[in-house]
Design a protein around this motif. Structure first.
Motif, PDB file in Angstrom:
ATOM      1  N   ASP A   5      12.414  25.729  39.967  1.00  0.00           N
ATOM      2  CA  ASP A   5      11.760  25.379  41.232  1.00  0.00           C
ATOM      3  C   ASP A   5      10.820  24.200  41.053  1.00  0.00           C
ATOM      4  O   ASP A   5      10.758  23.302  41.880  1.00  0.00           O
ATOM      5  CB  ASP A   5      10.975  26.588  41.773  1.00  0.00           C
ATOM      6  CG  ASP A   5      11.901  27.690  42.248  1.00  0.00           C
ATOM      7  OD1 ASP A   5      13.036  27.368  42.641  1.00  0.00           O
ATOM      8  OD2 ASP A   5      11.485  28.858  42.225  1.00  0.00           O
ATOM      9  N   ASP A   6      10.073  24.222  39.970  1.00  0.00           N
ATOM     10  CA  ASP A   6       9.057  23.203  39.741  1.00  0.00           C
ATOM     11  C   ASP A   6       9.554  22.232  38.672  1.00  0.00           C
ATOM     12  O   ASP A   6       9.458  22.501  37.478  1.00  0.00           O
ATOM     13  CB  ASP A   6       7.750  23.867  39.290  1.00  0.00           C
ATOM     14  CG  ASP A   6       6.625  22.866  39.134  1.00  0.00           C
ATOM     15  OD1 ASP A   6       6.781  21.710  39.591  1.00  0.00           O
ATOM     16  OD2 ASP A   6       5.584  23.242  38.560  1.00  0.00           O
ATOM     17  N   LEU A   7      10.085  21.096  39.074  1.00  0.00           N
ATOM     18  CA  LEU A   7      10.605  20.122  38.120  1.00  0.00           C
ATOM     19  C   LEU A   7       9.510  19.330  37.428  1.00  0.00           C
ATOM     20  O   LEU A   7       9.779  18.585  36.503  1.00  0.00           O
ATOM     21  CB  LEU A   7      11.586  19.172  38.811  1.00  0.00           C
ATOM     22  CG  LEU A   7      12.876  19.818  39.307  1.00  0.00           C
ATOM     23  CD1 LEU A   7      13.747  18.787  40.006  1.00  0.00           C
ATOM     24  CD2 LEU A   7      13.636  20.463  38.182  1.00  0.00           C
ATOM     25  N   THR A   8       8.266  19.501  37.872  1.00  0.00           N
ATOM     26  CA  THR A   8       7.166  18.800  37.195  1.00  0.00           C
ATOM     27  C   THR A   8       6.693  19.572  35.969  1.00  0.00           C
ATOM     28  O   THR A   8       5.973  19.026  35.147  1.00  0.00           O
ATOM     29  CB  THR A   8       5.985  18.595  38.162  1.00  0.00           C
ATOM     30  OG1 THR A   8       5.526  19.877  38.611  1.00  0.00           O
ATOM     31  CG2 THR A   8       6.402  17.726  39.341  1.00  0.00           C
ATOM     32  N   ASP A   9       7.094  20.818  35.853  1.00  0.00           N
ATOM     33  CA  ASP A   9       6.721  21.635  34.690  1.00  0.00           C
ATOM     34  C   ASP A   9       7.681  21.325  33.542  1.00  0.00           C
ATOM     35  O   ASP A   9       8.603  22.081  33.256  1.00  0.00           O
ATOM     36  CB  ASP A   9       6.772  23.119  35.065  1.00  0.00           C
ATOM     37  CG  ASP A   9       6.371  24.023  33.918  1.00  0.00           C
ATOM     38  OD1 ASP A   9       5.721  23.540  32.965  1.00  0.00           O
ATOM     39  OD2 ASP A   9       6.720  25.219  33.969  1.00  0.00           O
ATOM     40  N   ARG A  10       7.459  20.192  32.897  1.00  0.00           N
ATOM     41  CA  ARG A  10       8.383  19.726  31.861  1.00  0.00           C
ATOM     42  C   ARG A  10       8.457  20.680  30.678  1.00  0.00           C
ATOM     43  O   ARG A  10       9.531  20.988  30.182  1.00  0.00           O
ATOM     44  CB  ARG A  10       7.971  18.328  31.385  1.00  0.00           C
ATOM     45  CG  ARG A  10       8.145  17.292  32.460  1.00  0.00           C
ATOM     46  CD  ARG A  10       7.685  15.970  31.981  1.00  0.00           C
ATOM     47  NE  ARG A  10       6.223  15.998  31.864  1.00  0.00           N
ATOM     48  CZ  ARG A  10       5.456  14.948  31.711  1.00  0.00           C
ATOM     49  NH1 ARG A  10       5.982  13.772  31.621  1.00  0.00           N
ATOM     50  NH2 ARG A  10       4.152  15.049  31.631  1.00  0.00           N
ATOM     51  N   GLU A  11       7.328  21.164  30.224  1.00  0.00           N
ATOM     52  CA  GLU A  11       7.319  22.070  29.068  1.00  0.00           C
ATOM     53  C   GLU A  11       8.020  23.381  29.399  1.00  0.00           C
ATOM     54  O   GLU A  11       8.721  23.948  28.573  1.00  0.00           O
ATOM     55  CB  GLU A  11       5.890  22.317  28.573  1.00  0.00           C
ATOM     56  CG  GLU A  11       5.241  21.093  27.966  1.00  0.00           C
ATOM     57  CD  GLU A  11       6.066  20.497  26.834  1.00  0.00           C
ATOM     58  OE1 GLU A  11       6.544  21.260  25.968  1.00  0.00           O
ATOM     59  OE2 GLU A  11       6.240  19.266  26.832  1.00  0.00           O
ATOM     60  N   GLY A  12       7.843  23.855  30.618  1.00  0.00           N
ATOM     61  CA  GLY A  12       8.500  25.083  31.040  1.00  0.00           C
ATOM     62  C   GLY A  12      10.013  24.921  31.075  1.00  0.00           C
ATOM     63  O   GLY A  12      10.753  25.803  30.650  1.00  0.00           O
ATOM     64  N   ILE A  13      10.463  23.784  31.563  1.00  0.00           N
ATOM     65  CA  ILE A  13      11.905  23.520  31.609  1.00  0.00           C
ATOM     66  C   ILE A  13      12.465  23.464  30.201  1.00  0.00           C
ATOM     67  O   ILE A  13      13.501  24.061  29.901  1.00  0.00           O
ATOM     68  CB  ILE A  13      12.197  22.209  32.382  1.00  0.00           C
ATOM     69  CG1 ILE A  13      11.895  22.394  33.860  1.00  0.00           C
ATOM     70  CG2 ILE A  13      13.644  21.786  32.188  1.00  0.00           C
ATOM     71  CD1 ILE A  13      11.955  21.115  34.674  1.00  0.00           C
ATOM     72  N   LYS A  14      11.777  22.753  29.314  1.00  0.00           N
ATOM     73  CA  LYS A  14      12.244  22.646  27.926  1.00  0.00           C
ATOM     74  C   LYS A  14      12.260  24.015  27.258  1.00  0.00           C
ATOM     75  O   LYS A  14      13.188  24.340  26.514  1.00  0.00           O
ATOM     76  CB  LYS A  14      11.346  21.691  27.136  1.00  0.00           C
ATOM     77  CG  LYS A  14      11.483  20.249  27.521  1.00  0.00           C
ATOM     78  CD  LYS A  14      10.588  19.414  26.623  1.00  0.00           C
ATOM     79  CE  LYS A  14      10.036  18.232  27.342  1.00  0.00           C
ATOM     80  NZ  LYS A  14       9.101  17.472  26.516  1.00  0.00           N
ATOM     81  N   GLU A  15      11.234  24.800  27.529  1.00  0.00           N
ATOM     82  CA  GLU A  15      11.148  26.132  26.926  1.00  0.00           C
ATOM     83  C   GLU A  15      12.279  27.032  27.416  1.00  0.00           C
ATOM     84  O   GLU A  15      12.918  27.742  26.632  1.00  0.00           O
ATOM     85  CB  GLU A  15       9.793  26.749  27.267  1.00  0.00           C
ATOM     86  CG  GLU A  15       9.471  28.003  26.512  1.00  0.00           C
ATOM     87  CD  GLU A  15       8.066  28.471  26.829  1.00  0.00           C
ATOM     88  OE1 GLU A  15       7.943  29.624  27.257  1.00  0.00           O
ATOM     89  OE2 GLU A  15       7.120  27.678  26.655  1.00  0.00           O
ATOM     90  N   ARG A  16      12.554  26.995  28.722  1.00  0.00           N
ATOM     91  CA  ARG A  16      13.638  27.810  29.272  1.00  0.00           C
ATOM     92  C   ARG A  16      14.991  27.342  28.742  1.00  0.00           C
ATOM     93  O   ARG A  16      15.864  28.145  28.437  1.00  0.00           O
ATOM     94  CB  ARG A  16      13.602  27.777  30.800  1.00  0.00           C
ATOM     95  CG  ARG A  16      12.457  28.590  31.398  1.00  0.00           C
ATOM     96  CD  ARG A  16      12.575  28.693  32.906  1.00  0.00           C
ATOM     97  NE  ARG A  16      12.443  27.423  33.592  1.00  0.00           N
ATOM     98  CZ  ARG A  16      11.274  26.845  33.918  1.00  0.00           C
ATOM     99  NH1 ARG A  16      10.139  27.433  33.580  1.00  0.00           N
ATOM    100  NH2 ARG A  16      11.249  25.700  34.560  1.00  0.00           N
ATOM    101  N   LEU A  17      15.161  26.034  28.631  1.00  0.00           N
ATOM    102  CA  LEU A  17      16.413  25.504  28.100  1.00  0.00           C
ATOM    103  C   LEU A  17      16.597  25.917  26.642  1.00  0.00           C
ATOM    104  O   LEU A  17      17.680  26.345  26.244  1.00  0.00           O
ATOM    105  CB  LEU A  17      16.449  23.979  28.220  1.00  0.00           C
ATOM    106  CG  LEU A  17      17.694  23.308  27.666  1.00  0.00           C
ATOM    107  CD1 LEU A  17      18.935  23.768  28.410  1.00  0.00           C
ATOM    108  CD2 LEU A  17      17.553  21.808  27.729  1.00  0.00           C
ATOM    109  N   ALA A  18      15.535  25.809  25.850  1.00  0.00           N
ATOM    110  CA  ALA A  18      15.622  26.217  24.439  1.00  0.00           C
ATOM    111  C   ALA A  18      15.953  27.699  24.332  1.00  0.00           C
ATOM    112  O   ALA A  18      16.789  28.102  23.505  1.00  0.00           O
ATOM    113  CB  ALA A  18      14.316  25.906  23.717  1.00  0.00           C
TER     114      ALA A  18
END
Length: 158
Positions: A5-18
């Protein structure tokens, strides 16, 4: 990225992808080693089954000696033959099982390394894209007349 939902949360996206890539690797790893436990069990237990048969055959030889009260070859040979046959069957089952298990283990380890490398590359590319997307609007605002950057070609991994 589409599920975030929040594409500005870069670290969260990377963490979820990892996390997702780790789960994919673990799932594929479990699928790859399916069935190798049976080979390991055969390779580990077959020599003991052969040893049990060897002991059984030797015991039969001693029983034959005690019943006939003589040690001639005709009395001892059947028990010794049983012992050698049991040993041969145990080794015939164990050796191929261990060789095949070791082959599959090496192949699985190599494939897991390739999968981990691909996963790390995907994570790096997504991380790079996220950083570019985060800095692109700011760069466009600061330098509106700057020409658009073309992507840098990346050589294909061999």
């Amino acid at each position: 990225m589409r599920l975030s939902d929040d594409l500005t949360d870069r670290e969260g996206i990377k963490e979820r992808l990892a996390s997702r890539l780790d789960r994919i690797e673990a799932n594929r790893g479990r699928q790859m080693i399916c069935g190798t436990g049976l080979l390991a069990t055969i390779g580990a237990t077959a020599p003991f089954v052969g040893l049990f048969g060897t002991v059984w055959g030797i015991m039969n030889s001693f029983i034959g000696i005690s019943k006939s009260q003589t040690t001639n070859l005709a009395v001892v040979a059947p028990g010794i033959a049983e012992a050698l046959l049991a040993t041969a069957f145990g080794l015939a089952a164990a050796i191929p099982a261990v060789v095949i298990y070791n082959h599959f283990s090496r192949q699985t380890a190599a494939y897991r390394a390739v999968l981990a490398d691909a996963s790390a590359e995907v994570l790096r590319l997504v991380s790079r894209d996220i950083e570019r997307a985060a800095t692109a609007p700011a760069a466009a605002v600061a330098h509106p007349a700057a020409p658009a950057r073309r992507p840098i070609p990346v050589p294909a991994a061999e």
